[in-house]
Design an enzyme around this catalytic site. Structure first.
Site, PDB file in Angstrom:
ATOM      1  CB  CYS A   1      -0.930  -0.008   1.210  1.00 11.77           C
ATOM      2  SG  CYS A   1      -2.002   1.438   1.336  1.00 11.77           S
TER       3      CYS A   1
ATOM      4  CB  CYS B   1      -6.852  -0.696   6.851  1.00  7.91           C
ATOM      5  SG  CYS B   1      -6.456  -0.834   5.090  1.00  7.91           S
TER       6      CYS B   1
END
Length: 385
Positions: free
Chosen positions: A102, A200
């Site tokens: 990410c 997440c």
């Protein structure tokens, strides 16, 4: 004329103080929150920087600081580049780190591109790390944050020189308590907000359930548990449910403290052994990225980390395969060298580079010995008289 910086605001204390510090330093700040939570996530789902409440927190902080705030839809990009990558790697018997992916692809590639449209040449995040330019070589360097407990340089090792040149890490010279104190002084409601400890997009950290729900048509094929000699000693649920070094949740009692020492993808087998067998001194890594140097030409002594929480350990890295891979040889055995995880190299406080672990070179997968089928009473064995 003031320089404009886009700050990635997750709604947490770190990114909030990042925006405040840059304002104090004279920058024009634009707050941006990336909308990356999955489309099918329930409205009230909490997932650290991905939750809906995090976006609201970021908006409130931006309003208090008097800076514009935008929410950018990165759902499809995140789905393709991070979530699908995570699932694909796990199904292939790897143990990926989605946060590293990410950082490189979403925050320091996608966000940098979007920042140009907002009139900003640089982005800033709340990472605990440092960036500086080497006056002798001109290369941008990535350093550890001064707070050893919060240092995030490991997860940033694959940033490019271009990305480093356009990124600011204002928190690298602070400790976490100092940042919380600063947030309280500014009257920010997020001053005492707890840190996110989860992946997440998997709010409960149950990646096994996530894989089963996301890939309902995938056959998580059971296979053999084997010992170091290759003897079949049980049946596992499917390779994606295990990782090197795992002890809990094996689902079978082996009569001794058993650990996963390897995943044999070719034979769909999980190799089990004692704790000592989990250790190794040599590994192969590829998918390399160099920061302090342009490339590795000769063996170099470094400190290396094989996971985020690991302590740096003395090692020698040597180039192989025309420099597209390295062999890492540690001075002392390391526990749970895990394919798919990152190995990051340091000299002092500065990141030399890093790569992805391919395999533990000290580990030889056993030849699996399937038990002989028991003869059925009254039936002659084939080929016998």
């Amino acid at each position: 004329m003031k320089e404009t910086v886009v700050v990635a605001m997750s709604g947490g204390v770190d990114s909030s103080v990042t925006a405040a510090l840059l304002l104090e330093q004279g920058y024009d700040v634009i707050g941006v929150t990336l909308q990356i939570w999955p489309k099918d996530a329930p409205e009230g789902a909490e997932g650290g920087c991905c939750s809906l409440s995090a976006v609201e927190d970021a908006k409130r902080v931006a309003s208090k600081l008097g800076v514009p705030h935008y929410v950018l839809n990165f759902r499809d990009y995140f789905e393709t580049e991070v979530i699908e990558y995570f699932g694909r790697e796990y199904l292939a018997g790897q143990t990926p780190n989605p946060c590293i992916r990410c950082n490189r692809v979403i925050k320091f590639e996608g966000l940098l591109q979007k920042s140009l449209a907002l009139g900003a040449a640089k982005v800033a995040t709340g990472h605990y790390a440092r960036i500086e330019q080497d006056s002798a070589t001109g290369r941008y360097r990535l350093g550890r944050g001064i707070d050893a407990n919060k240092d995030q340089s490991y997860a940033l090792f694959n940033m490019t020189q271009e990305q480093l040149s356009r990124t600011l890490f204002p928190l690298g010279g602070f400790t976490k308590p100092e940042i919380r104190e600063k947030a309280a002084q500014l009257g920010l409601a997020v001053a005492s907000k707890p840190d996110s400890q989860e992946i997440c997009f998997i709010p409960d950290n149950d990646y096994r359930r996530f894989l089963e729900e996301r890939y309902p048509d995938h056959r998580f094929q059971p296979g053999p548990f084997v010992d170091q000699e290759g003897n079949v000693i049980g049946t596992h649920r499917g390779l994606p449910f295990y990782t090197v070094g795992q002890r809990k949740g094996l689902g079978v009692a082996f009569g001794f403290p058993a650990y996963v020492i390897a995943l044999d993808v070719e034979h769909n087998a999980v190799v089990i052994g004692p704790d000592e067998a989990v250790k190794g001194r040599r590994l192969l890594a590829d998918d390399l990225n160099w920061i302090d140097i342009a490339g590795l030409k000769a063996p170099m002594e470094v400190e290396a980390k094989i996971r985020y929480s690991a302590s740096p350990a003395i090692a020698v890295i040597s180039p192989v395969k025309d420099g597209s891979a390295v062999i890492v040889e540690f001075a002392a055995p390391q526990r749970a060298i895990t394919p798919g995880q990152a190995v990051v190299f340091y000299r002092g406080d500065w990141v030399v580079g890093g790569g992805t672990i391919v395999r533990n070179l000290d580990l030889k997968l056993p030849e699996i010995r399937h038990p002989e089928p028991k003869p059925v009473k009254g039936v002659k064995a084939k080929g016998r008289v």
